[in-house]
Motif scaffolding. Structure first.
Motif, PDB file in Angstrom:
ATOM      1  N   PHE A  13      14.152  37.447   2.295  1.00 32.12           N
ATOM      2  CA  PHE A  13      14.341  36.381   3.274  1.00 32.12           C
ATOM      3  C   PHE A  13      13.410  35.196   3.065  1.00 32.12           C
ATOM      4  O   PHE A  13      13.607  34.142   3.668  1.00 32.12           O
ATOM      5  N   LYS A  14      12.418  35.340   2.213  1.00 36.20           N
ATOM      6  CA  LYS A  14      11.528  34.223   1.927  1.00 36.20           C
ATOM      7  C   LYS A  14      12.240  33.152   1.106  1.00 36.20           C
ATOM      8  O   LYS A  14      11.798  32.018   1.062  1.00 36.20           O
ATOM      9  N   LYS A  31      15.133  33.482   7.572  1.00 32.50           N
ATOM     10  CA  LYS A  31      13.756  33.234   7.988  1.00 32.50           C
ATOM     11  C   LYS A  31      13.685  31.789   8.447  1.00 32.50           C
ATOM     12  O   LYS A  31      14.046  30.877   7.708  1.00 32.50           O
ATOM     13  N   GLU A  34       8.275  31.293  11.291  1.00 35.43           N
ATOM     14  CA  GLU A  34       7.699  32.630  11.100  1.00 35.43           C
ATOM     15  C   GLU A  34       8.484  33.687  11.870  1.00 35.43           C
ATOM     16  O   GLU A  34       7.913  34.634  12.406  1.00 35.43           O
ATOM     17  N   GLU A  35       9.800  33.489  11.924  1.00 36.83           N
ATOM     18  CA  GLU A  35      10.669  34.424  12.639  1.00 36.83           C
ATOM     19  C   GLU A  35      11.916  34.737  11.818  1.00 36.83           C
ATOM     20  O   GLU A  35      12.316  33.962  10.952  1.00 36.83           O
ATOM     21  N   PHE A  36      12.514  35.875  12.151  1.00 35.75           N
ATOM     22  CA  PHE A  36      13.864  36.161  11.689  1.00 35.75           C
ATOM     23  C   PHE A  36      14.811  35.558  12.702  1.00 35.75           C
ATOM     24  O   PHE A  36      14.601  35.707  13.916  1.00 35.75           O
ATOM     25  N   PHE A  62       8.677  37.671  12.086  1.00 32.83           N
ATOM     26  CA  PHE A  62       8.886  37.854  10.649  1.00 32.83           C
ATOM     27  C   PHE A  62       7.893  38.907  10.130  1.00 32.83           C
ATOM     28  O   PHE A  62       6.898  38.606   9.468  1.00 32.83           O
ATOM     29  N   ARG A  67      12.160  42.888  11.173  1.00 29.74           N
ATOM     30  CA  ARG A  67      13.350  43.118  10.339  1.00 29.74           C
ATOM     31  C   ARG A  67      14.150  44.293  10.902  1.00 29.74           C
ATOM     32  O   ARG A  67      15.373  44.227  11.045  1.00 29.74           O
TER      33      ARG A  67
END
Length: 91
Positions: A13-14, A31, A34-36, A62, A67
């Motif tokens: 996801f980065k 992403k 700093e969150e999903f 994140f 996750r």
């Protein structure tokens, strides 16, 4: 149903979003900051072509725990709205 143990690793996801589908329900995890950001929406269209009012969204930290929470949430949304997803799959 999605499995937390085999779902895409956090490092993926980065670099990019992950999308998939389950029996009429599409999902997208990205992403953002700093969150999903997790989103579910009905088939048949892609994320960009689906009207915003048809999307259900949630955010999670994140982290590895975030996750797993995103996977759980996607599974919950599938179960909660199963008739709608099955109807979308038949179109």
């Amino acid at each position: 149903m999605l499995n937390k143990d085999t779902f895409v690793p956090i490092q993926f996801f980065k670099k990019e979003a992950y999308t998939g589908s389950m029996k009429g329900m599409r999902y997208r995890v990205t992403k953002e900051e700093e969150e999903f950001s997790a989103v579910v929406y009905p088939e048949p269209y892609c994320y960009e072509a689906t009207p915003e009012e048809q999307k259900i969204k949630a955010s999670f930290p994140f982290t590895e725990e975030g996750r797993e929470q995103a996977v759980d949430w996607i599974n919950e949304q599938y179960e909660k709205n199963r008739p709608d997803w099955e109807k979308a799959a038949r179109k």
